[in-house]
Design a protein around this motif. Structure first.
Motif, PDB file in Angstrom:
ATOM      1  N   VAL B  19       0.857  -1.182   0.000  1.00  8.57           N
ATOM      2  CA  VAL B  19       0.000   0.000   0.000  1.00  8.57           C
ATOM      3  C   VAL B  19       0.899   1.240   0.000  1.00  8.57           C
ATOM      4  N   ALA B  20       0.430   2.292  -0.631  1.00  7.92           N
ATOM      5  CA  ALA B  20       1.212   3.527  -0.709  1.00  7.92           C
ATOM      6  C   ALA B  20       0.330   4.734  -0.445  1.00  7.92           C
ATOM      7  N   PHE B  21       0.902   5.717   0.230  1.00 11.30           N
ATOM      8  CA  PHE B  21       0.213   6.964   0.529  1.00 11.30           C
ATOM      9  C   PHE B  21       1.037   8.117  -0.032  1.00 11.30           C
ATOM     10  N   TRP B  22       0.308   9.129  -0.504  1.00 10.09           N
ATOM     11  CA  TRP B  22       0.964  10.278  -1.121  1.00 10.09           C
ATOM     12  C   TRP B  22       0.642  11.540  -0.356  1.00 10.09           C
ATOM     13  N   CYS B  23       1.603  12.469  -0.314  1.00  7.78           N
ATOM     14  CA  CYS B  23       1.430  13.724   0.404  1.00  7.78           C
ATOM     15  C   CYS B  23       2.038  14.867  -0.389  1.00  7.78           C
ATOM     16  N   ASP B  24       1.300  15.953  -0.472  1.00  5.59           N
ATOM     17  CA  ASP B  24       1.804  17.193  -1.076  1.00  5.59           C
ATOM     18  C   ASP B  24       1.756  18.266  -0.006  1.00  5.59           C
ATOM     19  N   PRO B  25       2.901  18.714   0.485  1.00  4.09           N
ATOM     20  CA  PRO B  25       2.911  19.680   1.582  1.00  4.09           C
ATOM     21  C   PRO B  25       2.515  21.078   1.117  1.00  4.09           C
ATOM     22  N   ILE B  26       2.389  21.974   2.066  1.00  2.00           N
ATOM     23  CA  ILE B  26       2.123  23.378   1.745  1.00  2.00           C
ATOM     24  C   ILE B  26       3.329  23.915   0.967  1.00  2.00           C
ATOM     25  N   SER B  27       3.063  24.666  -0.074  1.00  2.93           N
ATOM     26  CA  SER B  27       4.113  25.182  -0.937  1.00  2.93           C
ATOM     27  C   SER B  27       5.151  25.973  -0.143  1.00  2.93           C
ATOM     28  N   GLY B  28       6.418  25.616  -0.358  1.00  2.00           N
ATOM     29  CA  GLY B  28       7.493  26.333   0.315  1.00  2.00           C
ATOM     30  C   GLY B  28       7.940  25.716   1.628  1.00  2.00           C
ATOM     31  N   HIS B  29       7.176  24.764   2.132  1.00  2.00           N
ATOM     32  CA  HIS B  29       7.553  24.115   3.386  1.00  2.00           C
ATOM     33  C   HIS B  29       8.684  23.118   3.142  1.00  2.00           C
ATOM     34  N   ALA B  30       9.815  23.353   3.811  1.00  2.00           N
ATOM     35  CA  ALA B  30      10.984  22.507   3.615  1.00  2.00           C
ATOM     36  C   ALA B  30      10.907  21.209   4.412  1.00  2.00           C
ATOM     37  N   THR B  31      10.189  21.237   5.516  1.00  2.00           N
ATOM     38  CA  THR B  31      10.157  20.069   6.404  1.00  2.00           C
ATOM     39  C   THR B  31       8.843  19.323   6.225  1.00  2.00           C
ATOM     40  N   LEU B  32       8.951  18.025   6.048  1.00  2.00           N
ATOM     41  CA  LEU B  32       7.773  17.170   5.872  1.00  2.00           C
ATOM     42  C   LEU B  32       7.853  16.009   6.846  1.00  2.00           C
ATOM     43  N   TYR B  33       6.720  15.674   7.420  1.00  2.00           N
ATOM     44  CA  TYR B  33       6.644  14.612   8.428  1.00  2.00           C
ATOM     45  C   TYR B  33       5.580  13.595   8.029  1.00  2.00           C
ATOM     46  N   TRP B  34       5.838  12.353   8.367  1.00  2.00           N
ATOM     47  CA  TRP B  34       4.813  11.310   8.358  1.00  2.00           C
ATOM     48  C   TRP B  34       4.637  10.837   9.802  1.00  2.00           C
ATOM     49  N   TYR B  35       3.400  10.909  10.264  1.00  2.00           N
ATOM     50  CA  TYR B  35       3.041  10.412  11.590  1.00  2.00           C
ATOM     51  C   TYR B  35       2.041   9.274  11.420  1.00  2.00           C
ATOM     52  N   ARG B  36       1.997   8.388  12.375  1.00  2.00           N
ATOM     53  CA  ARG B  36       0.972   7.338  12.439  1.00  2.00           C
ATOM     54  C   ARG B  36       0.164   7.551  13.701  1.00  2.00           C
ATOM     55  N   GLN B  37      -1.149   7.498  13.556  1.00  2.37           N
ATOM     56  CA  GLN B  37      -2.031   7.671  14.702  1.00  2.37           C
ATOM     57  C   GLN B  37      -2.966   6.473  14.816  1.00  2.37           C
ATOM     58  N   ILE B  38      -2.775   5.695  15.845  1.00  2.00           N
ATOM     59  CA  ILE B  38      -3.662   4.572  16.149  1.00  2.00           C
ATOM     60  C   ILE B  38      -4.878   5.135  16.870  1.00  2.00           C
TER      61      ILE B  38
END
Lengths: 111, 114
Positions: B19-38
């Motif tokens: 399975v794959a998930f895709w993310c497009d951050p806010i334009s110009g944001h250098a830092t990107l995070y993936w979190y998991r929430q149970i």
């Protein structure tokens, strides 16, 4: 992993009352302490944040109180409304680390 | 108002599938995070990027999870093979820089593994 401990796990408050949620942290390198609000099925949204150079920050009905020596901070919601019913997370970060979240408090405001 | 975009919003997959998930951050944001929430718990960091570089992936189960941000903009999180315990919401977030900046979360991708 450094922890952020949050209490209570759940809270029921009458409309118009004051909701108080507490958090404690361990790492003295933390220098940014936000609170996030999350509604069911949605991502968390920033509510209010504080840095350790001040002891209190107020935005509308929401206030953060910060006690650096005790390594504790709390969220106060004044005049709580049914629309405030949500899950609230405290978090902390510092020294280039990502946010570390507490386990959350489910707030129910009864009308 | 700019938002963090995530897709798909919901995914049901069988155990052992990819399975794959895709993310497009806010334009110009250098830092990107993936979190998991149970369900019923707070978000837990899986991986943090600064531009295209991994800053922290210490909590990423690397035997089955991978994440990339090849051009320093959008990002993909992959799970292969999926296990029942992976059922959770996967949240992408972004910020202007490292700690101390407001982190903006997307709506999340709900994963159910059956």
């Amino acid at each position: 992993q450094q922890q952020v401990k949050q209490s209570p796990q759940s809270l029921i408050v009458q409309k118009g009352g004051i909701s108080i949620i507490n958090c404690a942290y361990e790492n003295t390198a933390f220098d940014y302490f936000p609170w996030y609000q999350q509604f069911p099925g949605k991502g968390p949204a920033l509510l209010i944040a504080i840095r350790p150079d001040v002891s209190e920050k107020k935005e509308g009905r929401f206030t953060i109180s910060f006690n650096k020596s005790a390594k504790q901070f709390s969220l106060h919601i004044m005049d709580s409304q049914p629309g405030d019913s949500a899950t609230y997370f405290c978090a902390a970060s510092g020294a280039g680390t990502a946010l570390i979240f507490g386990k959350g408090t489910t707030l129910s405001v009864s009308s | 108002e700019a938002e963090v975009a995530q897709s798909p919003r919901y995914k049901i997959t069988e155990k052992s599938q990819a399975v794959a998930f895709w993310c497009d951050p806010i334009s110009g944001h250098a830092t990107l995070y993936w979190y998991r929430q149970i369900l019923g718990q707070g978000p837990e960091l899986l991986v943090q990027f600064q531009d295209e570089s991994v800053v922290d992936d210490s909590q990423l189960p690397k035997d089955r999870f991978s994440a990339e941000r090849l051009k320093g903009v959008d990002s993909t999180l992959k799970i292969q093979p999926a296990e029942l315990g992976d059922s959770a919401m996967y949240l992408c977030a972004s910020s202007w820089g490292l700690s101390g900046n407001t982190i903006y979360f997307g709506e999340g991708s709900w994963l159910t593994v059956v």
